[in-house]
Design an enzyme around this catalytic site. Structure first.
Site, PDB file in Angstrom:
ATOM      1  N   GLN A  16       0.766  -1.245   0.000  1.00 51.15           N
ATOM      2  CA  GLN A  16       0.000   0.000   0.000  1.00 51.15           C
ATOM      3  C   GLN A  16       0.795   1.292   0.000  1.00 51.15           C
ATOM      4  O   GLN A  16       0.505   2.199  -0.774  1.00 51.15           O
ATOM      5  CB  GLN A  16      -0.949   0.012   1.219  1.00 51.15           C
ATOM      6  CG  GLN A  16      -1.882   1.201   1.228  1.00 51.15           C
ATOM      7  CD  GLN A  16      -2.852   1.206   2.390  1.00 51.15           C
ATOM      8  OE1 GLN A  16      -3.488   2.210   2.673  1.00 51.15           O
ATOM      9  NE2 GLN A  16      -2.980   0.094   3.080  1.00 51.15           N
ATOM     10  N   LEU A  71       9.531  -9.327 -14.265  1.00 52.04           N
ATOM     11  CA  LEU A  71      10.990  -9.298 -14.340  1.00 52.04           C
ATOM     12  C   LEU A  71      11.593 -10.011 -13.138  1.00 52.04           C
ATOM     13  O   LEU A  71      11.309  -9.657 -11.989  1.00 52.04           O
ATOM     14  CB  LEU A  71      11.486  -7.852 -14.401  1.00 52.04           C
ATOM     15  CG  LEU A  71      12.984  -7.653 -14.628  1.00 52.04           C
ATOM     16  CD1 LEU A  71      13.385  -8.190 -16.005  1.00 52.04           C
ATOM     17  CD2 LEU A  71      13.353  -6.178 -14.522  1.00 52.04           C
ATOM     18  N   PHE A  96      10.764  -1.893   0.024  1.00 50.36           N
ATOM     19  CA  PHE A  96      11.214  -3.182   0.520  1.00 50.36           C
ATOM     20  C   PHE A  96      11.614  -3.077   1.989  1.00 50.36           C
ATOM     21  O   PHE A  96      11.770  -1.974   2.537  1.00 50.36           O
ATOM     22  CB  PHE A  96      12.432  -3.672  -0.281  1.00 50.36           C
ATOM     23  CG  PHE A  96      12.123  -4.029  -1.705  1.00 50.36           C
ATOM     24  CD1 PHE A  96      11.146  -4.966  -2.010  1.00 50.36           C
ATOM     25  CD2 PHE A  96      12.834  -3.458  -2.746  1.00 50.36           C
ATOM     26  CE1 PHE A  96      10.876  -5.311  -3.327  1.00 50.36           C
ATOM     27  CE2 PHE A  96      12.574  -3.793  -4.059  1.00 50.36           C
ATOM     28  CZ  PHE A  96      11.583  -4.720  -4.354  1.00 50.36           C
ATOM     29  N   TYR A 137       4.094  -2.234   9.787  1.00 54.08           N
ATOM     30  CA  TYR A 137       2.847  -2.242   9.031  1.00 54.08           C
ATOM     31  C   TYR A 137       1.976  -1.085   9.509  1.00 54.08           C
ATOM     32  O   TYR A 137       2.335  -0.358  10.446  1.00 54.08           O
ATOM     33  CB  TYR A 137       2.127  -3.584   9.210  1.00 54.08           C
ATOM     34  CG  TYR A 137       2.870  -4.736   8.579  1.00 54.08           C
ATOM     35  CD1 TYR A 137       2.778  -4.989   7.217  1.00 54.08           C
ATOM     36  CD2 TYR A 137       3.673  -5.568   9.354  1.00 54.08           C
ATOM     37  CE1 TYR A 137       3.467  -6.040   6.634  1.00 54.08           C
ATOM     38  CE2 TYR A 137       4.368  -6.628   8.784  1.00 54.08           C
ATOM     39  CZ  TYR A 137       4.259  -6.862   7.426  1.00 54.08           C
ATOM     40  OH  TYR A 137       4.947  -7.898   6.862  1.00 54.08           O
ATOM     41  N   GLU A 138       0.834  -0.920   8.863  1.00 51.29           N
ATOM     42  CA  GLU A 138      -0.056   0.222   9.124  1.00 51.29           C
ATOM     43  C   GLU A 138      -0.276   0.504  10.610  1.00 51.29           C
ATOM     44  O   GLU A 138       0.008   1.583  11.113  1.00 51.29           O
ATOM     45  CB  GLU A 138      -1.406  -0.015   8.434  1.00 51.29           C
ATOM     46  CG  GLU A 138      -2.488   0.983   8.777  1.00 51.29           C
ATOM     47  CD  GLU A 138      -2.173   2.384   8.296  1.00 51.29           C
ATOM     48  OE1 GLU A 138      -2.344   3.333   9.077  1.00 51.29           O
ATOM     49  OE2 GLU A 138      -1.755   2.538   7.135  1.00 51.29           O
ATOM     50  N   ASP A 167       0.265   3.870   6.061  1.00 49.83           N
ATOM     51  CA  ASP A 167       0.616   3.439   4.702  1.00 49.83           C
ATOM     52  C   ASP A 167       0.337   4.521   3.672  1.00 49.83           C
ATOM     53  O   ASP A 167       1.244   5.099   3.082  1.00 49.83           O
ATOM     54  CB  ASP A 167      -0.162   2.166   4.347  1.00 49.83           C
ATOM     55  CG  ASP A 167       0.556   0.903   4.804  1.00 49.83           C
ATOM     56  OD1 ASP A 167       1.783   0.879   4.753  1.00 49.83           O
ATOM     57  OD2 ASP A 167      -0.121  -0.045   5.200  1.00 49.83           O
ATOM     58  N   GLY A 246      -8.967  21.312  17.532  1.00 56.53           N
ATOM     59  CA  GLY A 246      -8.612  22.661  17.119  1.00 56.53           C
ATOM     60  C   GLY A 246      -8.877  23.740  18.149  1.00 56.53           C
ATOM     61  O   GLY A 246      -8.865  24.929  17.837  1.00 56.53           O
ATOM     62  N   GLY A 247      -9.148  23.349  19.386  1.00 64.10           N
ATOM     63  CA  GLY A 247      -9.378  24.333  20.430  1.00 64.10           C
ATOM     64  C   GLY A 247     -10.835  24.722  20.585  1.00 64.10           C
ATOM     65  O   GLY A 247     -11.177  25.571  21.396  1.00 64.10           O
ATOM     66  N   GLN A 248     -11.731  24.111  19.798  1.00 61.19           N
ATOM     67  CA  GLN A 248     -13.161  24.395  19.890  1.00 61.19           C
ATOM     68  C   GLN A 248     -13.874  23.146  20.424  1.00 61.19           C
ATOM     69  O   GLN A 248     -13.651  22.055  19.918  1.00 61.19           O
ATOM     70  CB  GLN A 248     -13.743  24.754  18.522  1.00 61.19           C
ATOM     71  CG  GLN A 248     -13.016  25.859  17.792  1.00 61.19           C
ATOM     72  CD  GLN A 248     -13.192  27.210  18.456  1.00 61.19           C
ATOM     73  OE1 GLN A 248     -14.099  27.415  19.250  1.00 61.19           O
ATOM     74  NE2 GLN A 248     -12.311  28.143  18.125  1.00 61.19           N
TER      75      GLN A 248
END
Length: 424
Positions: A16, A71, A96, A137-138, A167, A246-248
């Site tokens: 991913q 390949l 990799f 991993y994620e 990812d 966000g402070g709200q």
């Protein structure tokens, strides 16, 4: 023209994080050549199969607009072809395990010898340091990057998010690094290494929580519900449930139908600038002038009461009715949209954020289109490649191999079936 037209990308990525990056580059016009193991390909082709005999959605949704070449890089002839690809391409992208490229004989020094202008872009789990050789991993990235420790409710376990910030988030960071390196190469003529670690990428997306970590030294975090409930803060940024970052003050509130619909909820922010509108829409006009509610500071100890009152109102209306009533008053609200609702959203389809793609084996499927819109570089999403689908044309038109060489390469088994015959 496309923004990245003329840029050739050698795609050594899988799963991913890397494919997210190279798909973005392909959407913007780069020629992305995906190198895959003969007969096997990217591991995700066969993961989470839903249509027998067809590439999985996991693969197709991350590999649009690319070409595929089979390949075997361990085969001597395969190494020859790979060297020609490195000579020809502008960028090599890989994700990799640490050290794998060196073991393949493709150290940075060797790659520079082959093509001093190439950009080597890598995704790794951790950056340089004591954990750099660890596999990631994620969800590991979300935990190591600070997301999990700050997600969830205060009295519950740390949680990972459904958004693939480890990812796909790192793939987005890497794409920016590649484009930046290409821009710099126009001035210097030199390639360079680009590294995006998953831990770094997640932490970058968690910067407001690092902000709050430093603010703790000056006292409690007053916009957190924890403060209004009189619960002391510890040494680290706490989990804050669905409080706004966000402070709200903000919460996820039930809407009409919540008893049977798991997504009948809306996010509601009591922003100071919209407070009078909030009071009017929920039928509490007296709160606008009552000193106990009129200022943000006065409201902090009463947030649970305030949101309970707002929720009693939202529960009488659908999430979309709440949107219709609040938006004209500039009250920030957002419906909790399910994947089903997003998939069926006509507006997202019109903008190309949700696209329908036709595949020769699996048929039509939905995917996320390019999330970034350029006015002079429109994106057409084309299907993912079949395994090795473009092997012949890449060998001939990109690398310039002619008939005899093509026959030699095919016979070597380096590009899949050794019985293939070069097209005259």
């Amino acid at each position: 023209m496309k923004a990245l037209e003329g840029v050739k990308v050698l795609d050594f990525t899988h799963v991913q994080s890397g494919p997210t990056c190279t798909q973005l580059l392909a959407w913007f016009g780069a020629d992305v050549i995906k190198v895959e193991r003969p007969g096997v390909g990217d591991a995700t082709r066969a993961q989470l199969i839903d249509v027998p005999g067809a590439d999985s959605l996991y693969f197709t949704m991350l590999n649009h607009n690319k070409r595929s070449i089979e390949l075997n890089s361990k085969n001597p002839t395969g190494k020859e072809v790979l060297t020609r690809l490195i000579e020809t391409c502008d960028v090599l992208v890989e994700n990799f395990a640490p050290g794998a490229m060196d073991r393949m004989g493709l150290s940075w020094e060797r790659i520079q010898e082959i093509n001093p202008r190439i950009i080597l872009a890598s995704v790794k789990g951790f950056g340089p340091g004591k954990y750099e050789d660890c596999k990631v991993y994620e969800n590991i990235a979300q935990c190591a990057g600070g997301a999990a420790s700050t997600t969830g409710f205060r009295d519950g376990l740390p949680l990972v998010t459904g958004a693939q910030i480890g990812d796909s988030g790192t793939g987005l960071h890497l794409a920016l690094g590649i484009v930046t390196a290409l821009f710099q190469r126009e001035k210097t003529g030199r390639g360079q290494k680009v590294l995006a670690s998953m831990q770094d990428g997640v932490l970058n997306l968690c910067r407001v929580k690092l902000r709050d970590q430093q603010r703790l030294a000056a006292g409690p975090l007053k916009e957190y519900s924890q403060y209004g409930e009189g619960i002391p803060f510890d040494e680290a940024t706490p989990r804050a449930g669905n409080d706004s970052g966000g402070g709200q003050p903000g919460r996820i509130l039930k809407c009409k139908g919540w008893e049977t619909d798991p997504n009948a909820y809306i996010y509601f922010i009591t922003q100071a600038a919209a407070w009078e509108g909030v009071c009017d829409v929920i039928g509490k006009p007296e709160w606008k002038t009552d000193p106990a509610y009129a200022t943000p500071a006065a409201r902090l100890p009463k947030l649970n009461e305030i949101f309970d009152t707002i929720e009693a109102w939202t529960m009488t209306r659908s999430k979309f009715e709440v949107m219709d009533l609040c938006n004209p008053r500039d009250i920030p609200v957002g419906p909790i949209l399910s994947m089903k609702e997003l998939a069926e959203d006509e507006g997202l389809r019109e903008t190309g954020t949700i696209v329908e793609v036709d595949h020769p084996v699996r048929g039509k499927y939905l995917s996320v289109g390019c999330p970034i819109k350029l006015s002079d570089s429109p994106v057409e999403v084309t299907r993912s490649p079949l395994l090795g689908e473009h092997t012949d044309e890449i060998l001939a038109s990109v690398l310039g191999y002619e008939t005899e060489d093509l026959r030699r390469i095919y016979a070597s088994g380096a590009v899949g079936d050794p019985t293939r015959i070069a097209a005259e």
